[in-house]
Enzyme design. Structure first.
Site, mmCIF file in Angstrom:
data_model
loop_
_atom_site.group_PDB
_atom_site.id
_atom_site.type_symbol
_atom_site.label_atom_id
_atom_site.label_comp_id
_atom_site.label_asym_id
_atom_site.label_seq_id
_atom_site.Cartn_x
_atom_site.Cartn_y
_atom_site.Cartn_z
ATOM 1 N N HIS A 26 -73.980 3.889 -53.899
ATOM 2 C CA HIS A 26 -73.484 2.637 -54.771
ATOM 3 C C HIS A 26 -73.484 3.179 -56.033
ATOM 4 O O HIS A 26 -72.286 2.802 -56.645
ATOM 5 C CB HIS A 26 -74.660 1.723 -54.780
ATOM 6 N N GLU A 27 -74.241 4.104 -56.642
ATOM 7 C CA GLU A 27 -74.067 4.650 -57.917
ATOM 8 C C GLU A 27 -72.788 5.375 -58.149
ATOM 9 O O GLU A 27 -72.061 5.666 -58.915
ATOM 10 C CB GLU A 27 -75.396 5.181 -58.578
#
Length: 372
Positions: A26-27
């Site tokens: 996600h990051e």
């Protein structure tokens, strides 16, 4: 045969592996799109709180692991607060340095950087599901009634052998697994079912039955049933180019079901106790881990889809909250006022804390901590 729950160390390891993988993915979505647009990342953190490990790369980004492994974040240059509002310190930065900050970028670029996090969660799920379809193939099982048992919802609505189910509550079904999935989310509800008999299309109301199932680890699940035996399915090979398209459709179906069941909880048709939190995810992670790599990988895809969906909710503090503020900015031709943004993020923070407390209570209750 009921299996024993995994050892606590196995559960913790599986949970950290699952959560860590999804948080990193996600990051990295935020990070790579930010780099693409020329935004400098000051910090890339897996976990919160005190730093357990850290290293600064040649671009000046601190890669760190925090003591509390329940999430992560990318801090871009110029991020002075959770709302990414520029302040006096930002205004005083040299022009060259300011041009590499998040706030200096056009609105559409900021929106893409924020959207990239949930997007890669969906892409990861599509990649995993594509692999399953390519390796195992696709079950071909048309929803044609083979037999109808007495006392079932199917018998009550008058289904007969040879009838082909076309839609459940307005959703088109083309296989028995999809039919079962659509029925499962409507326990004890009256819903329309469209079917074809001798070339004639009919629609009748079915009162869906309810069963409570127990899996191999003793977890109980309540789901709706129509009462139709599922005939054996043929397995069709799926090409490597076709698999991503089918996986994308399956991901979209899962998101649609998530939205529908969330609406059922909000409207009171499903109990709030069905919402699970980190403790429940940890328990299921350990269980799927001991069942094998394929089971754990499938769970990873499902959680990744849910993580992407949750982050797109228009709640301040989440990616969707940022996107909502950007939409307001696009409509107003100017950002929301700092006070408005501050109160929005305070409200979002309060909501998320309340939600986490509620789902944690649900988790503890499901583990029997509060007795009857």
């Amino acid at each position: 045969m009921q299996l024993e729950s995994p050892h606590i160390l196995v559960t913790v390891f599986a949970f950290l592996l699952l959560l860590g993988t999804l948080v990193v993915v996600h990051e990295l979505g935020h990070y790579w799109v930010g780099r693409w647009f020329g935004v400098k990342a000051d910090k890339f953190s897996i976990g919160f709180g005190p730093q357990l490990w850290g290293r600064v790369d040649k671009r000046g980004t601190l890669w760190r692991i925090g003591a509390l492994p329940l999430g992560g974040y990318v801090q871009f240059a110029g991020d002075m607060n959770p709302a990414s509002q520029p302040d006096e310190n930002w205004e005083r930065l040299p022009e060259v340095e300011r041009s590499h900050t998040f706030q200096s970028k056009a609105l559409w670029k900021r929106a893409l950087i924020v959207f990239a996090g949930p997007a890669v969660n969906f892409l990861l799920a599509i990649l995993i599901l594509s692999g399953f379809l390519w390796y195992y193939g696709q079950a071909v099982n048309p929803p044609v009634v083979q037999s109808v048992a007495n006392g079932t919802a199917a018998a009550s609505m008058g289904l007969q052998p040879g009838d082909r189910i076309l839609a459940v509550n307005g959703v088109t079904v083309d296989s028995f697994p999809k039919l079962a999935t659509e029925i499962s989310i409507h326990p004890d509800e009256r819903i329309p079912i469209r079917y074809q008999r001798d070339g004639e299309v009919r629609t009748d109301i079915a009162h869906i039955g309810v069963v409570e199932e127990v899996d191999r680890f003793g977890n109980k699940y309540r789901r709706g049933v129509l009462g139709l035996p599922i005939p054996p399915a043929e397995i069709r090979e799926v090409g490597i180019l076709e698999a991503p398209w089918l996986a994308t459709k399956e991901t979209a179906d899962i998101v649609r079901l998530t939205i529908k069941t969330t609406g059922q909880i909000i409207s009171g048709r499903r109990p709030v106790s069905e919402l699970g939190g980190p403790l429940k995810i940890a328990k299921v992670s350990g269980e799927q881990f001991v069942l094998g790599f394929a089971a754990f990988l499938w769970l990873t895809a499902m959680i990744s889809i849910n993580l992407g969906f949750i982050n797109l909710l228009p709640i301040p503090m989440l990616d969707g909250g940022h996107l909502l503020l950007y939409a307001i900015e696009a409509i107003r031709r100017r950002p929301a006022t700092p006070i408005m943004q501050e109160w929005a993020f305070r409200a979002g923070f309060a909501f998320l804390v309340s939600f986490m407390l509620m789902v944690t209570f649900n988790d503890l209750a499901s583990f029997g901590l509060f007795g009857k």
